[in-house]
Design a protein around this motif. Structure first.
Motif, PDB file in Angstrom:
ATOM      1  N   MET A  36      40.821  61.878  19.182  1.00  0.00           N
ATOM      2  CA  MET A  36      41.615  61.715  18.022  1.00  0.00           C
ATOM      3  C   MET A  36      43.002  62.008  17.998  1.00  0.00           C
ATOM      4  O   MET A  36      43.388  62.822  19.100  1.00  0.00           O
ATOM      5  CB  MET A  36      40.739  63.075  17.261  1.00  0.00           C
ATOM      6  CG  MET A  36      41.260  63.119  15.667  1.00  0.00           C
ATOM      7  SD  MET A  36      40.611  64.278  14.751  1.00  0.00           S
ATOM      8  CE  MET A  36      41.094  64.146  13.264  1.00  0.00           C
ATOM      9  N   ARG A  37      43.952  61.723  17.154  1.00  0.00           N
ATOM     10  CA  ARG A  37      45.243  61.903  17.209  1.00  0.00           C
ATOM     11  C   ARG A  37      45.707  62.703  15.824  1.00  0.00           C
ATOM     12  O   ARG A  37      45.438  61.936  14.802  1.00  0.00           O
ATOM     13  CB  ARG A  37      46.232  60.730  17.392  1.00  0.00           C
ATOM     14  CG  ARG A  37      46.197  60.217  18.789  1.00  0.00           C
ATOM     15  CD  ARG A  37      46.467  61.106  19.841  1.00  0.00           C
ATOM     16  NE  ARG A  37      47.986  61.271  19.811  1.00  0.00           N
ATOM     17  CZ  ARG A  37      48.834  60.772  20.625  1.00  0.00           C
ATOM     18  NH1 ARG A  37      48.423  59.740  21.575  1.00  0.00           N
ATOM     19  NH2 ARG A  37      49.925  60.954  20.432  1.00  0.00           N
ATOM     20  N   GLU A  90      38.480  58.054  16.869  1.00  0.00           N
ATOM     21  CA  GLU A  90      38.230  57.091  17.894  1.00  0.00           C
ATOM     22  C   GLU A  90      36.740  56.645  17.583  1.00  0.00           C
ATOM     23  O   GLU A  90      36.141  56.627  18.319  1.00  0.00           O
ATOM     24  CB  GLU A  90      38.361  57.592  19.328  1.00  0.00           C
ATOM     25  CG  GLU A  90      37.565  58.931  19.631  1.00  0.00           C
ATOM     26  CD  GLU A  90      38.248  60.108  19.178  1.00  0.00           C
ATOM     27  OE1 GLU A  90      39.211  60.102  18.482  1.00  0.00           O
ATOM     28  OE2 GLU A  90      37.748  61.132  19.989  1.00  0.00           O
ATOM     29  N   HIS A  97      45.842  55.070  22.656  1.00  0.00           N
ATOM     30  CA  HIS A  97      44.986  56.379  22.712  1.00  0.00           C
ATOM     31  C   HIS A  97      43.660  56.254  22.281  1.00  0.00           C
ATOM     32  O   HIS A  97      42.626  56.729  22.877  1.00  0.00           O
ATOM     33  CB  HIS A  97      45.756  57.444  22.170  1.00  0.00           C
ATOM     34  CG  HIS A  97      45.106  58.683  22.100  1.00  0.00           C
ATOM     35  ND1 HIS A  97      45.430  59.644  22.878  1.00  0.00           N
ATOM     36  CD2 HIS A  97      44.120  59.223  21.273  1.00  0.00           C
ATOM     37  CE1 HIS A  97      44.711  60.940  22.735  1.00  0.00           C
ATOM     38  NE2 HIS A  97      43.964  60.645  21.774  1.00  0.00           N
ATOM     39  N   HIS A 157      39.695  56.417  24.373  1.00  0.00           N
ATOM     40  CA  HIS A 157      38.502  57.205  24.209  1.00  0.00           C
ATOM     41  C   HIS A 157      37.252  56.266  24.180  1.00  0.00           C
ATOM     42  O   HIS A 157      36.245  56.744  24.236  1.00  0.00           O
ATOM     43  CB  HIS A 157      38.503  57.586  22.578  1.00  0.00           C
ATOM     44  CG  HIS A 157      39.384  59.087  22.471  1.00  0.00           C
ATOM     45  ND1 HIS A 157      38.776  59.994  23.212  1.00  0.00           N
ATOM     46  CD2 HIS A 157      40.596  59.170  21.703  1.00  0.00           C
ATOM     47  CE1 HIS A 157      39.733  61.243  22.962  1.00  0.00           C
ATOM     48  NE2 HIS A 157      40.651  60.616  21.874  1.00  0.00           N
ATOM     49  N   GLU A 172      40.102  65.136  25.757  1.00  0.00           N
ATOM     50  CA  GLU A 172      41.674  64.570  25.191  1.00  0.00           C
ATOM     51  C   GLU A 172      42.512  64.528  26.607  1.00  0.00           C
ATOM     52  O   GLU A 172      43.409  63.975  26.677  1.00  0.00           O
ATOM     53  CB  GLU A 172      42.216  65.728  24.247  1.00  0.00           C
ATOM     54  CG  GLU A 172      41.430  65.655  22.977  1.00  0.00           C
ATOM     55  CD  GLU A 172      41.797  64.135  22.071  1.00  0.00           C
ATOM     56  OE1 GLU A 172      42.603  63.292  22.728  1.00  0.00           O
ATOM     57  OE2 GLU A 172      40.817  63.879  21.274  1.00  0.00           O
ATOM     58  N   THR A 176      41.966  61.380  28.223  1.00  0.00           N
ATOM     59  CA  THR A 176      42.231  60.228  27.384  1.00  0.00           C
ATOM     60  C   THR A 176      43.745  60.190  27.364  1.00  0.00           C
ATOM     61  O   THR A 176      44.305  59.015  27.398  1.00  0.00           O
ATOM     62  CB  THR A 176      41.630  60.569  25.743  1.00  0.00           C
ATOM     63  OG1 THR A 176      40.288  60.532  26.085  1.00  0.00           O
ATOM     64  CG2 THR A 176      42.315  59.510  24.974  1.00  0.00           C
TER      65      THR A 176
HETATM   66 ZN    ZN Z   1      42.230  61.687  21.176  1.00  0.00          ZN
END
Ligand code: ZN
Length: 492
Positions: free
Chosen positions: A1-2, A341, A365, A369, A388, A391
């Protein structure tokens, strides 16, 4: 996740702008700043880019990298290690006026330990209406709710269900408008302004307010689903649509349409995802489309045109892509995250629509994932740094394949700078700066301390050749913090 847009993408985008003699403006977010800090001038940008930990004199001698390393999962009340749900078959009806989803979950389970007399599932704010086991109605127990973990649903197993035995249970349920997994947008919160919109966010422990499940990254299941929605809308899930290539769903004749999905790769519950809205799509590549509301779909197709190149670069580093589809869903402007993701269907924010593809690193990114996190998963939320951290490493390897090794070096250097700044800002003894945080207390709802992934990136990149950076001795994992047991449920 971002959770926010990566500074690397913005910085490199700004350098591209400089080369084109256009006015630069880079905005970087700071974890506790009330507002983004703008960098206005060319000098400031180049100074920021030129800073390297190799030349930094900042002391990091007191940075802690974690207090504990044992795999302990505090985020679930289920007995997933004794009885494991291996597959879910979902029939769901989306009701925009009531802001609820109702339906049934048929769950296949396997008993792992003899002497276990119940299957225990996580729920939160779910109305459990009826439960049966192997076709026979049964008495279930719904415990009084824990503030963060919800109500444990206990379903009795048939007498004599020993280790290795299998069965299925069917739960009829409905979500509540208070579900923390469901985000109901009014028409005014969408780009089109005409129709409502629904999307889910199950990471870290919100899947239990969508369906009864074993809500921990330590348990994985496959799933199939049929989702009934208003006729003018399209449903998408973190799975392969069964009605390829039309994806128009099946009209019911009563003003609704049903879409069908299958996810045949086992996933943890936090990767369950659903979105419903008035959507269009454009092809991006052999296995990819971008979906969005009609007014944004052309811009999305332009911005994310490198998606197939990212996929191929990732596969050349990490191995075959096993998920069948990689689609993007460009969400309405009120989507509050950078990206998520969800397998087969990454969710992304429309703030990535820069017009010059300079923020597409977020897609790299989320593609990364597909291997790190989604395919190989941390067994507990305390070891989220593995998810993370790896990733970020793979994202940078993807971008290096496309744009050269200098891109990797720059991103890695900036990443270390950001980690050091965050550790300094939060404090070396703050729980958020621990590599392996203690989640037995108040962190249940987020389950993902904001800095552990940056520390994880430093830890997972420290063996890289050529090494992007030389980590200070204090940033290497001391022996007492190294994992003492298996953390991944598959070998990396
Ligand atoms: Zn991430």
């Amino acid at each position: 996740m971002r959770a926010q847009i990566d500074i690397t993408g913005r910085l490199i985008g700004a350098v591209v702008h400089l080369a084109r003699q256009r006015a630069p403006r880079v905005v970087t977010s700071h974890p506790r700043s009330p507002s983004p800090r703008p960098i206005h001038s060319r000098t400031q940008i180049l100074l920021f880019a030129a800073q390297s930990p190799l030349s930094s004199t900042e002391s990091t001698s007191s940075v802690p990298m974690g207090k504990r390393a044992a795999t302990v999962e505090h985020s679930t009340q289920s007995n997933y290690e004794a009885v494991t749900v291996t597959h879910a078959d979902l029939d769901l009806v989306v009701d925009f006026s009531a802001k609820t989803i109702s339906g049934t979950a048929q769950l296949k389970y396997e008993v792992k330990r003899s002497g276990c007399d119940a299957l225990i599932l996580d729920t939160r704010d779910l109305a459990i209406q009826e439960v049966s086991v192997d076709g026979a109605a049964c008495q279930f127990t719904l415990a009084s709710p824990h503030k963060a973990l919800g109500s444990a649903l206990s379903i009795p197993l048939p007498a004599g269900a020993g280790a290795g035995s299998q069965g299925s249970t069917r739960v009829r349920f409905a979500t509540s408008p208070a579900s923390t997994a469901l985000q109901w947008l009014s028409p005014a919160q969408t780009a089109g302004g005409e129709h409502p919109y629904l999307f889910t966010q199950c990471q870290a422990i919100h899947a239990r307010s969508l369906v009864p499940c074993q809500d921990t990254p330590g348990a994985k299941l496959t799933y199939a689903a049929r989702v009934r929605v208003p006729e003018v809308m399209t449903a998408l899930m973190s799975a392969v649509p069964v009605d390829e290539p039309g994806r128009t769903g099946q009209e019911s004749g009563d003003g609704t349409r049903t879409f069908s999905f299958a996810q045949q790769v086992p996933i943890p519950s936090y990767l369950l995802a659903l979105a419903v809205g008035q959507l269009e799509s454009r092809e991006l590549g052999p296995v990819s489309r971008v979906y969005s509301e009609p007014s944004m779909v052309a811009a999305g197709a332009y911005e994310f045109s490198e998606t197939d190149a990212f996929l191929q670069a990732a596969a050349s580093v990490a191995g075959p892509y096993v998920w069948g589809r990689y689609d993007l869903l460009l969400l309405p402007p009120s989507f509050p995250y950078g990206g998520m993701e969800n397998p087969c269907l990454t969710f992304v924010t429309p703030t990535l629509l820069a017009g010059d593809r300079s923020l597409a690193n977020v897609v790299a990114h989320e593609i990364a994932h597909s291997w790190t996190g989604n395919l190989v998963t941390n067994a507990s939320w305390e070891h989220f740094w593995l998810n993370e951290g790896w990733t970020m490493w793979l994202e940078r390897r993807i971008l290096a394949k496309l744009y050269g090794e200098a891109r990797y070096q720059l991103a890695a250097s900036l990443g270390i700078l950001r980690m050091q700044a965050a550790v300094t800002d939060w404090g070396t003894d703050h729980p958020f700066t621990a590599l392996v945080p203690d989640l037995s207390g108040a962190c249940h709802l987020t389950g993902r301390p904001c800095q552990s992934w940056r520390c994880g990136t430093a830890a997972t990149s420290s063996g890289e050749e050529p090494r992007p950076l030389t980590l200070a001795p204090s940033l290497a994992l001391p022996r007492r913090h190294r994992p003492r047991r298996r953390l991944f449920d598959h070998p990396l």
